[in-house]
Design a protein around this motif. Structure first.
Motif, PDB file in Angstrom:
ATOM      1  N   LEU A   1       8.362  46.745  -8.654  1.00 21.90           N
ATOM      2  CA  LEU A   1       9.093  47.680  -7.980  1.00 21.90           C
ATOM      3  C   LEU A   1       8.503  48.727  -8.605  1.00 21.90           C
ATOM      4  CD1 LEU A   1      12.760  47.341  -6.755  1.00 21.90           C
ATOM      5  CD2 LEU A   1      10.802  47.837  -5.174  1.00 21.90           C
ATOM      6  N   THR A   2       8.699  48.771 -10.086  1.00 20.63           N
ATOM      7  CA  THR A   2       7.835  49.992 -11.442  1.00 20.63           C
ATOM      8  C   THR A   2       6.691  49.340 -11.916  1.00 20.63           C
ATOM      9  OG1 THR A   2       8.937  50.369 -13.171  1.00 20.63           O
ATOM     10  CG2 THR A   2       9.407  48.750 -12.701  1.00 20.63           C
ATOM     11  N   ASP A   3       5.575  50.549 -12.829  1.00 26.22           N
ATOM     12  CA  ASP A   3       4.749  49.359 -13.390  1.00 26.22           C
ATOM     13  C   ASP A   3       5.106  50.606 -14.771  1.00 26.22           C
ATOM     14  OD1 ASP A   3       4.876  52.835 -13.201  1.00 26.22           O
ATOM     15  OD2 ASP A   3       2.740  53.079 -12.193  1.00 26.22           O
TER      16      ASP A   3
ATOM     17  N   LEU B   1      15.220  39.092  -4.043  1.00 30.09           N
ATOM     18  CA  LEU B   1      13.862  38.741  -3.611  1.00 30.09           C
ATOM     19  C   LEU B   1      13.645  39.387  -2.426  1.00 30.09           C
ATOM     20  CD1 LEU B   1      12.817  35.937  -4.950  1.00 30.09           C
ATOM     21  CD2 LEU B   1      12.545  38.077  -6.661  1.00 30.09           C
ATOM     22  N   ALA B   2      14.437  39.461  -1.124  1.00 28.74           N
ATOM     23  CA  ALA B   2      14.518  39.733   0.274  1.00 28.74           C
ATOM     24  C   ALA B   2      14.805  41.481  -0.357  1.00 28.74           C
ATOM     25  CB  ALA B   2      15.549  39.133   1.018  1.00 28.74           C
ATOM     26  N   ILE B   3      15.672  41.936  -1.090  1.00 28.66           N
ATOM     27  CA  ILE B   3      16.123  43.663  -1.699  1.00 28.66           C
ATOM     28  C   ILE B   3      15.296  43.744  -2.036  1.00 28.66           C
ATOM     29  CG2 ILE B   3      17.708  45.578  -2.384  1.00 28.66           C
ATOM     30  CD1 ILE B   3      19.275  42.531  -2.341  1.00 28.66           C
ATOM     31  N   ALA B   4      13.671  43.758  -2.829  1.00 29.83           N
ATOM     32  CA  ALA B   4      13.150  43.844  -3.837  1.00 29.83           C
ATOM     33  C   ALA B   4      11.833  43.930  -3.139  1.00 29.83           C
ATOM     34  CB  ALA B   4      12.700  43.470  -4.673  1.00 29.83           C
TER      35      ALA B   4
ATOM     36  N   ALA C   1      16.705  39.540 -10.327  1.00 27.63           N
ATOM     37  CA  ALA C   1      16.279  40.724 -10.311  1.00 27.63           C
ATOM     38  C   ALA C   1      14.969  41.198 -10.869  1.00 27.63           C
ATOM     39  CB  ALA C   1      17.528  40.907 -10.164  1.00 27.63           C
ATOM     40  N   ALA C   2      15.151  40.512 -12.389  1.00 27.76           N
ATOM     41  CA  ALA C   2      13.354  40.817 -12.923  1.00 27.76           C
ATOM     42  C   ALA C   2      12.520  40.447 -12.589  1.00 27.76           C
ATOM     43  CB  ALA C   2      14.132  39.924 -14.219  1.00 27.76           C
TER      44      ALA C   2
ATOM     45  N   ALA D   1      14.708  49.913  -7.584  1.00 29.44           N
ATOM     46  CA  ALA D   1      14.657  49.597  -9.122  1.00 29.44           C
ATOM     47  C   ALA D   1      15.603  49.844  -9.767  1.00 29.44           C
ATOM     48  CB  ALA D   1      13.142  50.555  -9.245  1.00 29.44           C
ATOM     49  N   ALA D   2      17.028  51.060  -9.999  1.00 24.86           N
ATOM     50  CA  ALA D   2      17.788  51.231 -10.906  1.00 24.86           C
ATOM     51  C   ALA D   2      18.936  50.191 -10.272  1.00 24.86           C
ATOM     52  CB  ALA D   2      18.520  52.436 -10.984  1.00 24.86           C
TER      53      ALA D   2
END
Length: 335
Positions: free
Chosen positions: A270-272, A228-231, A263-264, A243-244
């Protein structure tokens, strides 16, 4: 601080004149800009804990924060009580008073003799986030508002400036914080990741360390927190490649469940893009009550949980069923 007390506080009256009755942008870079104040604290003042070098009295509640920091330094008051005062100010939406304390709190929390690292770092993490961070939508859960979207604290002070000042202080002291990712206490590692995720700069350095730490981390909750910190850091700094990476994590059956679920969540923030069916299948299978209990230790989840629903299930509800969540009031950041 009560309304009556605020009305008699010179700093509060100055804030109202400058930011409520006047144009806030006229104060940018000036004496009442907490971003400039925090950036201007000399390194020797931070390292020497020279509290007198900071103009605390310019910000509503600042005099009280100066007093609390003196207690923490001298040991004149219980640490929990002193830190509770700072957390209460953040909860009361008065971060401008707490932001100048962040460089000193970082040194208290990372010092070799600190016995309250997790608690101190928790204050730093909360000072660096707006109250809206507890919402559950894909657009907002991990979002830091930009400097061009002014919103205000209860005193009338620009909340964006307070949060940015704290985030800048974290960025300036990244080298103090990174070693705590190896602290023996899982609670400290979680709190440290939460703080590092708020850094306004050095994103690539921090992302590299967080990602390299993940394969060696043995604690399940900490692994989820690292993801979550990375995200959150990637979202703040528009790191498109993350995102990838998140997708590769949640779709990898060899990874632990809590890592895949985090990660989900990260991928959705990170994306729409439309949520793919295999992501839904992944969280349906892995977001169990046990995973929710494990992730309850994470501050991101604590900001979202309610009495009747875990943070994990509430955020999945908000992201995967937004129409139902809106109907039930899940878009209310104050609930």
């Amino acid at each position: 601080m009560t309304g009556r007390a605020r009305s008699h506080d010179p700093a509060y009256r100055a804030t109202v004149r400058a930011f409520v009755e006047g144009d806030p942008l006229d104060q940018a870079g000036g004496l009442l800009d907490v971003r400039a104040v925090v950036a201007g604290i000399p390194p020797e003042a931070k390292d020497g804990f020279l509290l007198e070098e900071v103009p605390w009295d310019r910000f509503p509640g600042g005099v009280r924060v100066r007093e609390v920091m003196g207690w923490l330094r001298s040991g004149e008051a219980p640490v929990g009580s002193a830190l509770g005062t700072l957390i209460a100010l953040c909860a009361d939406d008065m971060r401008a008073a707490v932001a100048p304390a962040v460089p000193f709190l970082i040194r208290l929390g990372t010092g070799p003799e600190s016995g309250h690292r997790a608690e101190v770092l928790s204050v730093v993490g909360e000072a660096a986030r707006m109250r809206h961070q507890g919402v559950c939508s894909r657009a907002d859960m991990l979002r830091f508002r930009g400097d061009d979207e002014l919103c205000f604290e209860v005193t009338g002070y620009p909340q964006n400036w307070s949060v940015r000042a704290a985030r800048d202080a974290i960025s300036a002291d990244t080298d103090h914080l990174l070693p705590l990712l190896d602290d023996p206490a899982p609670a400290v590692r979680i709190a440290d990741a939460y703080v590092l995720a708020a850094a306004s700069g050095r994103a690539q350095d921090i992302l590299g360390v967080l990602r390299s730490r993940l394969p060696t981390e043995q604690n399940s909750a900490v692994r989820a927190g690292l993801v979550l910190a990375i995200a959150q850091l990637a979202r703040a700094h528009q790191d498109l490649g993350t995102a990838a990476w998140m997708r590769s994590c949640w779709s990898d059956p060899a990874r632990p469940p809590e890592e895949r679920v985090s990660a989900a969540l990260g991928w959705m923030c990170l994306t729409d893009l439309p949520v793919p069916g295999d992501l839904r299948a992944t969280v349906d299978a892995l977001a169990t009550d046990g995973t929710a209990r494990l992730m309850a230790a994470l501050p991101w989840m604590r900001a979202i949980e309610t009495v009747g629903e875990s943070g994990l299930h509430r955020v999945l509800h908000g992201m995967l069923e937004p129409e139902r969540a809106d109907a039930e009031g899940f878009d209310d950041p104050w609930c």
